[in-house]
Design a protein around this motif. Sequence first.
Motif, PDB file in Angstrom:
ATOM      1  N   VAL A   1       0.798  -1.161   0.000  1.00 30.40           N
ATOM      2  CA  VAL A   1      -0.072  -0.175   0.038  1.00 30.40           C
ATOM      3  C   VAL A   1       0.910   1.209   0.105  1.00 30.40           C
ATOM      4  CG1 VAL A   1      -1.827   1.286   1.497  1.00 30.40           C
ATOM      5  CG2 VAL A   1      -2.066  -1.004   1.098  1.00 30.40           C
ATOM      6  N   GLU A   2       2.016   1.269   0.866  1.00 33.47           N
ATOM      7  CA  GLU A   2       2.858   2.542   0.926  1.00 33.47           C
ATOM      8  C   GLU A   2       3.456   2.684  -0.398  1.00 33.47           C
ATOM      9  OE1 GLU A   2       5.259   1.659   4.211  1.00 33.47           O
ATOM     10  OE2 GLU A   2       3.874   1.910   5.542  1.00 33.47           O
ATOM     11  N   PHE A   3       3.874   1.771  -1.042  1.00 37.28           N
ATOM     12  CA  PHE A   3       4.707   1.751  -2.366  1.00 37.28           C
ATOM     13  C   PHE A   3       3.720   2.398  -3.422  1.00 37.28           C
ATOM     14  CE2 PHE A   3       5.205  -0.337  -6.459  1.00 37.28           C
ATOM     15  CZ  PHE A   3       6.411   0.228  -6.753  1.00 37.28           C
ATOM     16  N   LEU A   4       2.509   1.946  -3.566  1.00 38.10           N
ATOM     17  CA  LEU A   4       1.389   2.496  -4.412  1.00 38.10           C
ATOM     18  C   LEU A   4       1.210   3.902  -4.485  1.00 38.10           C
ATOM     19  CD1 LEU A   4      -0.771  -0.560  -5.031  1.00 38.10           C
ATOM     20  CD2 LEU A   4       0.786   0.332  -6.451  1.00 38.10           C
ATOM     21  N   GLU A   5       1.060   4.486  -2.803  1.00 39.89           N
ATOM     22  CA  GLU A   5       0.569   5.650  -2.643  1.00 39.89           C
ATOM     23  C   GLU A   5       1.860   6.638  -2.706  1.00 39.89           C
ATOM     24  OE1 GLU A   5      -1.835   5.441   1.035  1.00 39.89           O
ATOM     25  OE2 GLU A   5      -3.453   5.041  -0.291  1.00 39.89           O
ATOM     26  N   GLU A   6       3.014   6.280  -2.271  1.00 39.89           N
ATOM     27  CA  GLU A   6       4.235   6.820  -2.638  1.00 39.89           C
ATOM     28  C   GLU A   6       4.283   7.282  -4.008  1.00 39.89           C
ATOM     29  OE1 GLU A   6       7.237   4.379  -1.004  1.00 39.89           O
ATOM     30  OE2 GLU A   6       6.876   4.553   0.989  1.00 39.89           O
ATOM     31  N   ASN A   7       3.856   6.468  -5.013  1.00 39.03           N
ATOM     32  CA  ASN A   7       3.913   6.578  -6.439  1.00 39.03           C
ATOM     33  C   ASN A   7       2.384   7.234  -6.851  1.00 39.03           C
ATOM     34  OD1 ASN A   7       6.537   5.881  -7.463  1.00 39.03           O
ATOM     35  ND2 ASN A   7       5.946   4.374  -5.771  1.00 39.03           N
TER      36      ASN A   7
END
Length: 291
Positions: free
Chosen positions: A119-125
Amino acid sequence: MTVSIDRPRKLGIAAGGGPLPLAVAEAALAAGREIFIVGVRGAAGPAIERYPHGWVRVGAMGRFLRLFKQAGCDDVVIIGPMTRPTLRDILPDFQGLLLLPRFIKRMKTGDDALLRGVVEFLEENGIRVIGAETVLPSLLASEGLLSKAAPSPSQEADIDAAIRAAQEIGARDIGQGAVVCRGSVLALEDVKGTDAMLGRVAAMPAEGRGSEVARDGVLVKLPKPAQERRVDLPTIGVRTVERAAEAGLAGIAVEAGGAIVADAEGVARKADELGLFVLGFPHSRTHGARS
């Protein structure tokens, strides 16, 4: 004069196994949203190919992100079961290699920590992760009985005991479910999942788990205390009812609003056919069960 018309945000679906990714896809399309499905190889089924789609292997995080970006997805739902990968299963691309230390650390912690990392990876991008229930609200368990059968007073006590047991393993990010019969914890869910747990119960001597004649014992599933509720909510379906019956249990209880019921009508029919109860208990009960 130009009139702007707000279009629904395009929805990406990160698809694991089972029917839920397709149910979310159909609900989004019915609401006028465009969709794009990214199927995880080894988990998602070929039925996703009826829709705009792409495939990604476990660990190919760069391709995972790129597929959603190229498709113009604003929101992503992560839905459907997937076996937790081992390091041997992961075949990272370049982006995956960069992220590997972060994910190795999270894999040592537990499934919820690993999913929070995705989730963090997608939202960071720049991609917003949303819960499946925001697209298909009927997926969430409602409060009350889905079945004609109801738990007895002793089974209500077992539900409370199973809530406490599930909370304990959930706090350690191990699992989301527990089976209790007559006050004794028969099994706790681990990385192998609910079906494996119920299989262990089914293999126990009948006097320890009820029988075809007199069912007893309950399965409880509820979110982990620190659960990332947009992904991996506890899920039950028709197969869960069948496996609970095979294990000699009297019923299933889940937290209302904190669990997904795949095909609620089918679950109710199967529970009535097999004589089990299916109950959605209020979130407040998870606090009372701690005492």
